[in-house]
Design a protein around this motif. Structure first.
Motif, PDB file in Angstrom:
ATOM      1  N   GLU A   1     -11.381  -8.070  15.146  1.00 47.00           N
ATOM      2  CA  GLU A   1     -11.393  -9.503  15.451  1.00 47.00           C
ATOM      3  C   GLU A   1     -12.072 -10.284  14.328  1.00 47.00           C
ATOM      4  O   GLU A   1     -11.612 -11.358  13.927  1.00 47.00           O
ATOM      5  CB  GLU A   1     -12.106  -9.752  16.781  1.00 47.00           C
ATOM      6  CG  GLU A   1     -11.303  -9.308  18.002  1.00 47.00           C
ATOM      7  CD  GLU A   1     -12.091  -9.482  19.283  1.00 47.00           C
ATOM      8  OE1 GLU A   1     -13.234 -10.002  19.213  1.00 47.00           O
ATOM      9  OE2 GLU A   1     -11.577  -9.093  20.352  1.00 47.00           O
TER      10      GLU A   1
ATOM     11  N   ALA B   1     -10.262 -12.971  11.768  1.00 45.23           N
ATOM     12  CA  ALA B   1     -10.807 -14.320  11.602  1.00 45.23           C
ATOM     13  C   ALA B   1     -11.061 -14.627  10.122  1.00 45.23           C
ATOM     14  O   ALA B   1     -10.722 -15.719   9.626  1.00 45.23           O
ATOM     15  CB  ALA B   1     -12.096 -14.457  12.407  1.00 45.23           C
TER      16      ALA B   1
ATOM     17  N   SER C   1      -7.707 -14.949   8.256  1.00 40.86           N
ATOM     18  CA  SER C   1      -7.017 -16.190   8.640  1.00 40.86           C
ATOM     19  C   SER C   1      -7.575 -17.365   7.861  1.00 40.86           C
ATOM     20  O   SER C   1      -6.825 -18.260   7.419  1.00 40.86           O
ATOM     21  CB  SER C   1      -7.160 -16.429  10.141  1.00 40.86           C
ATOM     22  OG  SER C   1      -6.531 -15.392  10.874  1.00 40.86           O
ATOM     23  N   GLU C   2      -8.893 -17.381   7.670  1.00 38.82           N
ATOM     24  CA  GLU C   2      -9.511 -18.436   6.872  1.00 38.82           C
ATOM     25  C   GLU C   2      -9.023 -18.384   5.420  1.00 38.82           C
ATOM     26  O   GLU C   2      -8.793 -19.422   4.783  1.00 38.82           O
ATOM     27  CB  GLU C   2     -11.038 -18.307   6.919  1.00 38.82           C
ATOM     28  CG  GLU C   2     -11.642 -18.615   8.283  1.00 38.82           C
ATOM     29  CD  GLU C   2     -13.146 -18.419   8.294  1.00 38.82           C
ATOM     30  OE1 GLU C   2     -13.693 -18.053   7.226  1.00 38.82           O
ATOM     31  OE2 GLU C   2     -13.769 -18.623   9.355  1.00 38.82           O
TER      32      GLU C   2
ATOM     33  N   ASN D   1      -0.819 -20.603  15.375  1.00 41.45           N
ATOM     34  CA  ASN D   1      -1.896 -21.562  15.135  1.00 41.45           C
ATOM     35  C   ASN D   1      -2.954 -20.875  14.274  1.00 41.45           C
ATOM     36  O   ASN D   1      -3.662 -19.979  14.741  1.00 41.45           O
ATOM     37  CB  ASN D   1      -2.491 -22.025  16.465  1.00 41.45           C
ATOM     38  CG  ASN D   1      -3.602 -23.046  16.270  1.00 41.45           C
ATOM     39  OD1 ASN D   1      -3.851 -23.496  15.151  1.00 41.45           O
ATOM     40  ND2 ASN D   1      -4.254 -23.414  17.365  1.00 41.45           N
TER      41      ASN D   1
ATOM     42  N   SER E   1      -5.747 -21.731  13.260  1.00 40.83           N
ATOM     43  CA  SER E   1      -7.150 -21.899  13.655  1.00 40.83           C
ATOM     44  C   SER E   1      -7.549 -20.960  14.785  1.00 40.83           C
ATOM     45  O   SER E   1      -8.739 -20.763  15.042  1.00 40.83           O
ATOM     46  CB  SER E   1      -7.411 -23.349  14.084  1.00 40.83           C
ATOM     47  OG  SER E   1      -6.571 -23.689  15.178  1.00 40.83           O
ATOM     48  N   ALA E   2      -6.581 -20.352  15.479  1.00 43.80           N
ATOM     49  CA  ALA E   2      -6.873 -19.404  16.564  1.00 43.80           C
ATOM     50  C   ALA E   2      -5.767 -18.357  16.588  1.00 43.80           C
ATOM     51  O   ALA E   2      -4.887 -18.373  17.453  1.00 43.80           O
ATOM     52  CB  ALA E   2      -6.977 -20.133  17.899  1.00 43.80           C
ATOM     53  N   VAL E   3      -5.817 -17.446  15.623  1.00 42.78           N
ATOM     54  CA  VAL E   3      -4.767 -16.440  15.474  1.00 42.78           C
ATOM     55  C   VAL E   3      -5.074 -15.226  16.352  1.00 42.78           C
ATOM     56  O   VAL E   3      -6.193 -14.693  16.322  1.00 42.78           O
ATOM     57  CB  VAL E   3      -4.643 -15.996  14.004  1.00 42.78           C
ATOM     58  CG1 VAL E   3      -3.522 -14.971  13.844  1.00 42.78           C
ATOM     59  CG2 VAL E   3      -4.391 -17.192  13.118  1.00 42.78           C
ATOM     60  N   THR E   4      -4.084 -14.804  17.141  1.00 43.95           N
ATOM     61  CA  THR E   4      -4.234 -13.563  17.910  1.00 43.95           C
ATOM     62  C   THR E   4      -3.913 -12.381  17.004  1.00 43.95           C
ATOM     63  O   THR E   4      -3.358 -12.542  15.909  1.00 43.95           O
ATOM     64  CB  THR E   4      -3.295 -13.552  19.123  1.00 43.95           C
ATOM     65  OG1 THR E   4      -1.933 -13.577  18.659  1.00 43.95           O
ATOM     66  CG2 THR E   4      -3.546 -14.762  20.015  1.00 43.95           C
TER      67      THR E   4
ATOM     68  N   TYR F   1      -1.293 -12.319  13.866  1.00 45.13           N
ATOM     69  CA  TYR F   1      -1.784 -12.017  12.517  1.00 45.13           C
ATOM     70  C   TYR F   1      -0.955 -10.910  11.869  1.00 45.13           C
ATOM     71  O   TYR F   1      -0.611 -11.007  10.675  1.00 45.13           O
ATOM     72  CB  TYR F   1      -3.257 -11.610  12.547  1.00 45.13           C
ATOM     73  CG  TYR F   1      -3.761 -11.208  11.181  1.00 45.13           C
ATOM     74  CD1 TYR F   1      -4.077 -12.169  10.221  1.00 45.13           C
ATOM     75  CD2 TYR F   1      -3.874  -9.855  10.831  1.00 45.13           C
ATOM     76  CE1 TYR F   1      -4.501 -11.805   8.953  1.00 45.13           C
ATOM     77  CE2 TYR F   1      -4.300  -9.484   9.567  1.00 45.13           C
ATOM     78  CZ  TYR F   1      -4.616 -10.465   8.632  1.00 45.13           C
ATOM     79  OH  TYR F   1      -5.024 -10.100   7.374  1.00 45.13           O
TER      80      TYR F   1
END
Length: 731
Positions: free
Chosen positions: A364, A368, A371-372, A393, A395-398, A402
């Motif tokens: 996780e 995160a 993703s950034e 999205n 800003s909130a990738v599962t 991903y």
């Protein structure tokens, strides 16, 4: 004759007394020394022997109950290796497929050899030194070798318990002290400790805060006083628990053996409720059949079976020597072996459920962070917004989104993709990093517990469990040292226990230097593996070929009341020796191919680096192996060439027989004596319905009892009816 018939026994005693009087009346009246001697008669009928044996039983301590004994054996065999080595081997060698070779080898070498050690200990009722002196005096060095190996193992094993005590004492904090990296100050500037930032909070705490480790084995760095105090506490606990023998340690077993199961079950229930635990268990038991066919897998499975049951240490023999003679040790061998196996499986479930949860936390965080990075690349124009699926999205990738996004970017940016340094964040990659030994207990598991709700509670429970597992094994290891020495040299157990623990603490200070962890690795690699393998091979040979497997089977039949399966006959005589020899050869070859060295912690790199031992370290490694096995050839040479006078009365220089102690015959290995009947040619039945006369020499000191509770070394044997004219000097 009924065993408890007092009337019949009284009649027998009267008859024996009259026979003695008649015999004495025919003696030369001038022989005052003979008349003053004490005569004891042993009728040779087996049932009469049972009466006398039961009533003249020695004062050897006994277990309060069968449950206490089983818990002691389980506590000794189930140790830290079940928690931090078996799961690692299972994950490394084919997952669930590893269980098959392990089970096969448990049946082929584990249970048979465990049964063998239980049997000889229970029948002869002595520690390892007395047992192998009994079986074959020329191989009596086996017992001394196992005592030395036990002592080597105890030296560093209690250091691990000391480490565990330190972590246990530090667990009563919220948050846990290894939860976050410490901050360092440089003037007015505050920053994260670089060594910790490069590794992790738990890794930094282990190497820098707990061990304060040096960069090589040659850099002592002085004593780590906190660990020295923990080692002192560990040896104090062992000494207090063992000072009264099984009377004190046996009661502690109820807690030290059962508590780890309570903790493991609680951990399993709690871990199964955590996110990602099923991923760890699924990864654990996904069989990799192709790996199972590799010879290395079978070698490591055999080694694990060997050490899991504590074979060769002498602890198994010592514990079983306090049993009643008619105890069903075959049932005990099977029960304890499978309890050990299922404990390993239970611990594996717990470990990988927790590691599965930890892996999900790491994944996780990885998703995160990456993703950034993708968002930055989009803003900078390195990645086009058009290739990103509209439903994602950023800003909130599962995890699923991903993985899809990662595959798309990898295909579109095929040539430029390596420059982006994006991580795939696969949970399988994280689970494949499973570690063993101290790395699992003090780094991986401690990190996982920082993410638990109420983490201090679970940390306290975990390290308390490790302390109990370690102490249970230590009790058996120390018993494997104390019992043989007490039985052989008749010293007081309390004094010997205190001296043993004080000496071990003094020597153990080398393990609590700043370089101490490297010495623990050295002793673990070189002081036990090969010597113990040689000890167990010699045990198997001594029983199967020197003493005789047929006689041994008959002895078991007499002791247990039933004949053990012929399966054990073939295992002891053929299969087990071959497998053990193959394992020894494979271990020697593997040791020769693997460069002798250790993993040193390099502070600047904040990582481990493999270093070779210096010359003095190599000499020490070889010395540990040679010194551990040296008693075997020394005792063999001494007794083959009679280099030491056997008239000293030392119990280590005599051979125990049924109901008596005899001087060691020159050709003992070739005679037809057995553990149960103990007959030698001079003891065979005569036409006169012979009665063996035992004469206590006048002026002899107070006697020590023989292993079966009969007579000590002050008694000489004569077959009077067969040799009426034998002079007294020949008795």
């Amino acid at each position: 004759m009924p065993k408890n018939s007092k009337v019949v026994k009284r009649e027998l005693n009267n008859e024996i007394t009259e026979s003695v009087k008649d015999l004495l009346s025919n003696e030369d009246s001038a022989d005052e020394a003979f008349k003053k001697s004490e005569l004891i008669v042993d009728v040779q009928e087996e049932k009469d022997r049972d009466i006398e044996e039961s009533e003249v039983e020695d004062e050897r301590p006994a277990w309060n109950s069968k449950l206490q004994y089983i818990l002691a054996q389980v506590g000794f065999s189930v140790g830290l290796g079940n928690v931090w080595r078996f799961p690692y081997l299972c994950q490394k060698n084919g997952g669930g497929a590893y269980l098959l070779p392990y089970l096969i080898l448990l049946l082929v070498i584990g249970i048979p050899l465990f049964f063998l050690e239980l049997s000889v200990g229970q029948r002869i009722r002595r520690g390892s030194i007395g047992v192998w002196n009994y079986i074959s005096p020329k191989l009596g060095g086996i017992g001394f070798a196992s005592c030395i190996v036990c002592y080597f193992v105890a030296l560093y094993y209690n250091v691990i318990i000391g480490w565990t005590l330190f972590y246990f004492s530090q667990s009563f904090q919220q948050p846990l002290p290894w939860d976050q990296c410490p901050l360092a100050k440089n003037g007015s500037h505050t920053f994260i400790e670089p060594e910790c930032e490069k590794s992790s909070a738990t890794t930094y705490y282990w190497y820098r805060e707990a061990l304060n480790i040096s960069s090589s084995i040659s850099e002592s760095g002085g004593l780590n006083w906190r660990m020295a105090v923990c080692l002192l506490v560990a040896w104090t606990l062992v000494c207090l628990a063992m000072i009264k023998g099984i009377q004190s340690s046996g009661k502690i077993m109820y807690f030290s053996s059962l508590f780890p199961y309570v903790v493991l079950i609680c951990f399993l229930i709690r871990a199964l409720l955590l996110n990602g635990s099923t991923d760890g268990i699924r990864h654990m038991f996904t069989p990799k059949l192709e790996i199972m066919l590799e010879p290395k897998v079978w070698r490591e499975a055999a080694t694990q079976v060997f050490f899991a049951l504590g074979l060769g240490f002498g602890g198994v023999i010592a514990f079983s020597s306090y049993n009643k003679r008619d105890n069903n040790c075959h049932f005990d061998a099977v029960l304890v072996s499978f309890i050990n196996f299922f404990t390993s499986v239970l611990a594996t479930l717990v470990v990988f459920a927790v590691l599965g949860f930890k892996a999900n936390v790491v994944i996780e965080r990885c998703i995160a962070q990456n993703s950034e990075m993708i968002i930055k690349f989009v803003k900078m124009g390195n990645i086009s917004q058009d290739i990103i699926p509209h439903h994602i999205n950023l800003s909130a990738v599962t995890a699923e989104d991903y993985y899809l996004l990662y595959d798309v970017i990898e295909k579109v940016k095929e040539e430029e993709f390596p420059v982006l340094h994006l991580n795939s964040c696969q949970i399988e990659d994280e689970l494949n990093k499973a570690v063993q030994g101290t790395g699992l207990a003090f780094i991986a598991f401690t990190e996982a517990m920082t993410h638990f709700p109420a983490s201090p509670f679970w940390s306290v429970m975990f390290f308390l469990m490790l302390i109990n597992l370690g102490l249970g094994s230590m009790f058996g290891t120390i018993e494997g040292i104390i019992t043989p020495i007490v039985d052989t040299f008749k010293v007081r157990k309390e004094i010997l226990t205190v001296i043993c623990c004080l000496l071990a603490f003094g020597v153990g200070l080398i393990f609590v230097q700043h370089s101490g962890n490297y010495f623990v690795t050295m002793f673990d690699d070189y002081s036990a593996t090969l010597p113990l393998l040689i000890v167990v091979i010699l045990e198997n040979i001594a029983v199967s070929f020197v003493y005789g497997i047929d006689k041994f089977i008959e002895d078991l039949k007499d002791m247990l009341g039933f004949a053990p399966s012929r399966y054990y006959y073939y295992m002891w005589k053929y299969i087990s020796p071959l497998i053990l020899l193959s394992l020894l050869i494979a271990s020697v070859v593997n040791m020769g191919l693997s460069p002798p060295g250790y993993n040193a912690w390099i502070e600047d790199k904040a990582s481990e680096e493999f270093l070779s031992y210096p010359l003095w370290g190599m000499v020490l490694c070889i010395s540990l192996m040679v010194f551990a096995i040296l008693p075997v050839p020394v005792v063999f040479i001494v007794r083959c060439f009679n280099l030491i006078d056997d008239t000293s009365g030392n119990l280590a220089s005599v051979t125990y027989k049924r109901g008596r102690v005899l001087k060691e015959p020159v050709n003992l290995e070739g005679d037809d004596a057995s553990l149960i009947h103990g007959k030698i040619p001079s003891e065979m039945s005569s036409p006169h319905f012979g009665k063996n006369i035992y004469r206590k020499q006048s002026g002899s000191p107070t006697l020590d009892t023989a292993p079966n509770g009969r007579y000590g070394i002050g008694y000489l044997m004569a077959d009077m009816p067969d040799t009426p004219d034998m002079p007294e000097s020949d008795l």
